[in-house]
Design a protein around this motif. Sequence first.
Motif, mmCIF file in Angstrom:
data_model
loop_
_atom_site.group_PDB
_atom_site.id
_atom_site.type_symbol
_atom_site.label_atom_id
_atom_site.label_comp_id
_atom_site.label_asym_id
_atom_site.label_seq_id
_atom_site.Cartn_x
_atom_site.Cartn_y
_atom_site.Cartn_z
ATOM 1 N N TYR A 51 0.834 -1.195 0.000
ATOM 2 C CA TYR A 51 0.000 0.000 0.000
ATOM 3 C C TYR A 51 0.873 1.251 0.000
ATOM 4 O O TYR A 51 2.065 1.213 0.333
ATOM 5 N N GLN A 52 0.258 2.381 -0.341
ATOM 6 C CA GLN A 52 0.994 3.631 -0.458
ATOM 7 C C GLN A 52 1.136 4.374 0.867
ATOM 8 O O GLN A 52 1.800 5.406 0.919
ATOM 9 N N GLN A 53 0.516 3.878 1.949
ATOM 10 C CA GLN A 53 0.580 4.612 3.209
ATOM 11 C C GLN A 53 1.989 4.655 3.788
ATOM 12 O O GLN A 53 2.328 5.551 4.541
ATOM 13 N N GLY A 54 2.801 3.662 3.463
ATOM 14 C CA GLY A 54 4.159 3.648 3.985
ATOM 15 C C GLY A 54 4.316 2.782 5.220
ATOM 16 O O GLY A 54 5.244 1.988 5.314
ATOM 17 N N PHE A 55 3.429 2.939 6.193
ATOM 18 C CA PHE A 55 3.537 2.180 7.436
ATOM 19 C C PHE A 55 2.373 1.206 7.617
ATOM 20 O O PHE A 55 2.053 0.820 8.734
ATOM 21 N N GLY A 56 1.744 0.828 6.515
ATOM 22 C CA GLY A 56 0.702 -0.183 6.591
ATOM 23 C C GLY A 56 1.294 -1.581 6.542
ATOM 24 O O GLY A 56 2.518 -1.772 6.570
ATOM 25 N N MET A 57 0.424 -2.570 6.485
ATOM 26 C CA MET A 57 0.885 -3.947 6.357
ATOM 27 C C MET A 57 1.426 -4.188 4.949
ATOM 28 O O MET A 57 0.961 -3.587 3.984
ATOM 29 N N TYR A 58 2.394 -5.075 4.853
ATOM 30 C CA TYR A 58 3.011 -5.377 3.561
ATOM 31 C C TYR A 58 2.368 -6.630 2.962
ATOM 32 O O TYR A 58 3.053 -7.592 2.605
ATOM 33 N N THR A 59 1.071 -6.615 2.847
ATOM 34 C CA THR A 59 0.350 -7.813 2.405
ATOM 35 C C THR A 59 -0.521 -7.579 1.178
ATOM 36 O O THR A 59 -1.307 -8.452 0.820
ATOM 37 N N LYS A 60 -0.373 -6.442 0.525
ATOM 38 C CA LYS A 60 -1.224 -6.179 -0.639
ATOM 39 C C LYS A 60 -0.979 -7.205 -1.742
ATOM 40 O O LYS A 60 -1.917 -7.661 -2.402
ATOM 41 N N TYR A 61 0.277 -7.575 -1.944
ATOM 42 C CA TYR A 61 0.582 -8.557 -2.986
ATOM 43 C C TYR A 61 -0.039 -9.918 -2.657
ATOM 44 O O TYR A 61 -0.427 -10.671 -3.559
ATOM 45 N N LEU A 62 -0.153 -10.226 -1.358
ATOM 46 C CA LEU A 62 -0.799 -11.479 -0.973
ATOM 47 C C LEU A 62 -2.288 -11.448 -1.287
ATOM 48 O O LEU A 62 -2.875 -12.474 -1.652
ATOM 49 N N MET A 63 -2.904 -10.281 -1.160
ATOM 50 C CA MET A 63 -4.322 -10.172 -1.491
ATOM 51 C C MET A 63 -4.552 -10.377 -2.984
ATOM 52 O O MET A 63 -5.599 -10.887 -3.392
ATOM 53 N N VAL A 64 -3.581 -9.993 -3.796
ATOM 54 C CA VAL A 64 -3.651 -10.322 -5.222
ATOM 55 C C VAL A 64 -3.570 -11.837 -5.397
ATOM 56 O O VAL A 64 -4.273 -12.427 -6.221
ATOM 57 N N GLY A 65 -2.715 -12.461 -4.586
ATOM 58 C CA GLY A 65 -2.612 -13.916 -4.635
ATOM 59 C C GLY A 65 -3.889 -14.622 -4.223
ATOM 60 O O GLY A 65 -4.111 -15.781 -4.601
ATOM 61 N N PHE A 66 -4.744 -13.932 -3.450
ATOM 62 C CA PHE A 66 -6.028 -14.534 -3.078
ATOM 63 C C PHE A 66 -6.840 -14.895 -4.319
ATOM 64 O O PHE A 66 -7.568 -15.896 -4.328
ATOM 65 N N LEU A 67 -6.733 -14.065 -5.363
ATOM 66 C CA LEU A 67 -7.464 -14.355 -6.597
ATOM 67 C C LEU A 67 -6.947 -15.635 -7.248
ATOM 68 O O LEU A 67 -7.716 -16.401 -7.835
ATOM 69 N N VAL A 68 -5.637 -15.859 -7.144
ATOM 70 C CA VAL A 68 -5.067 -17.097 -7.674
ATOM 71 C C VAL A 68 -5.596 -18.290 -6.884
ATOM 72 O O VAL A 68 -5.995 -19.314 -7.456
ATOM 73 N N VAL A 69 -5.605 -18.154 -5.561
ATOM 74 C CA VAL A 69 -6.131 -19.229 -4.711
ATOM 75 C C VAL A 69 -7.601 -19.486 -5.025
ATOM 76 O O VAL A 69 -8.041 -20.639 -5.125
ATOM 77 N N PHE A 70 -8.358 -18.412 -5.180
ATOM 78 C CA PHE A 70 -9.778 -18.547 -5.517
ATOM 79 C C PHE A 70 -9.961 -19.318 -6.816
ATOM 80 O O PHE A 70 -10.757 -20.265 -6.889
ATOM 81 N N ALA A 71 -9.211 -18.928 -7.853
ATOM 82 C CA ALA A 71 -9.363 -19.572 -9.158
ATOM 83 C C ALA A 71 -8.960 -21.041 -9.101
ATOM 84 O O ALA A 71 -9.644 -21.905 -9.664
ATOM 85 N N VAL A 72 -7.866 -21.343 -8.407
ATOM 86 C CA VAL A 72 -7.393 -22.728 -8.338
ATOM 87 C C VAL A 72 -8.369 -23.593 -7.544
ATOM 88 O O VAL A 72 -8.756 -24.687 -7.981
ATOM 89 N N CYS A 73 -8.767 -23.110 -6.366
ATOM 90 C CA CYS A 73 -9.693 -23.899 -5.536
ATOM 91 C C CYS A 73 -11.027 -24.110 -6.240
ATOM 92 O O CYS A 73 -11.595 -25.212 -6.207
ATOM 93 N N MET A 74 -11.533 -23.065 -6.871
ATOM 94 C CA MET A 74 -12.806 -23.203 -7.575
ATOM 95 C C MET A 74 -12.673 -24.139 -8.769
ATOM 96 O O MET A 74 -13.572 -24.942 -9.046
ATOM 97 N N LEU A 75 -11.550 -24.055 -9.487
ATOM 98 C CA LEU A 75 -11.348 -24.934 -10.634
ATOM 99 C C LEU A 75 -11.290 -26.394 -10.195
ATOM 100 O O LEU A 75 -11.912 -27.270 -10.815
ATOM 101 N N VAL A 76 -10.551 -26.657 -9.124
ATOM 102 C CA VAL A 76 -10.471 -28.022 -8.603
ATOM 103 C C VAL A 76 -11.847 -28.504 -8.164
ATOM 104 O O VAL A 76 -12.262 -29.633 -8.455
#
Length: 316
Positions: free
Chosen positions: A263-288
Amino acid sequence: MLFLVNNYLIFWKGWPGLWNFFAHHELFGISALRIPLSPDAQILGWIQTIILILLILVIILFVLKTPIRTLSEDSRIFTRFAAYLTRACFWAVFIVGCVDIVISFLRLEDLLSPMFGKVMAVELGRSVFRGTYVHYPLIILSFVIAFFVRGLGFTWLALLVVIAEFQIVISRFVYSYEQAFMGDLVRMWYAALFLFASSYALVTEGHVRVDVLYSRFKTKTKALSNAIGCVILGAPLCLVILTTGMWGKANSLNSPLLSFEVYQQGFGMYTKYLMVGFLVVFAVCMLVQFMGYFLNSTAELIEGQMNSDQKLKNNP
């Protein structure tokens, strides 16, 4: 899963990929590369090709060696695998969320240097370092925990979201203290709750179905409509998410994951890229799960036809 592994080797580890490897040798009518592959890249390309061929042979051998395995059994395997991925991802977002919010708090309050030293404090302020040496090991640990803990832990995410939101209210209105990382944790867990639970809700009929005709269908017709829906609507949606988001290095899913986007706040959590990965998890789990649902519906159709044939045979 093969697509994800291949994607990781190409964009994270710099392997050439089958397309570039075939283009280098001008196979299957693919145009030659402008810049030929280096000898090392050619070796990696051969390794990828051999692995793909071996996997295909293993699949064929497995099918030939298990002729009595039913589609229902295969469906249950798909369902268990999707459930395992969901459990692992729950533990990942729970553990990573708790650890990362503590690191963000210590960094904001300048407590990292006294506790871990100046060098480590600087490194923990870099998303690449925190993702590689903090998040990734915790994610691996989560998959180990999920293997031994069989409960579907994502159901607890609803309570965790409420707790995370409640502590924001208390800290804001009682202690007049609020920081960006507190809201980041809520968003992270809230997104995981809905995306990870989708495959489980699919198999348990938990999704809201626009039911106009379905409830009036016979069992065989329901199975047929479910099978067609999985192949025509469900699986293509998941494949579109994966291919459009991960086909290239700059695509919408690969780019944030590769750069450890924050995130652009500077002192927020460094997990935004993981939230993008949630879409990958969603697609894989749903596909399976869609494939498991398809196999189960197909099994119902076959068993229903076999039962009908048996009745006709017994009552000529």
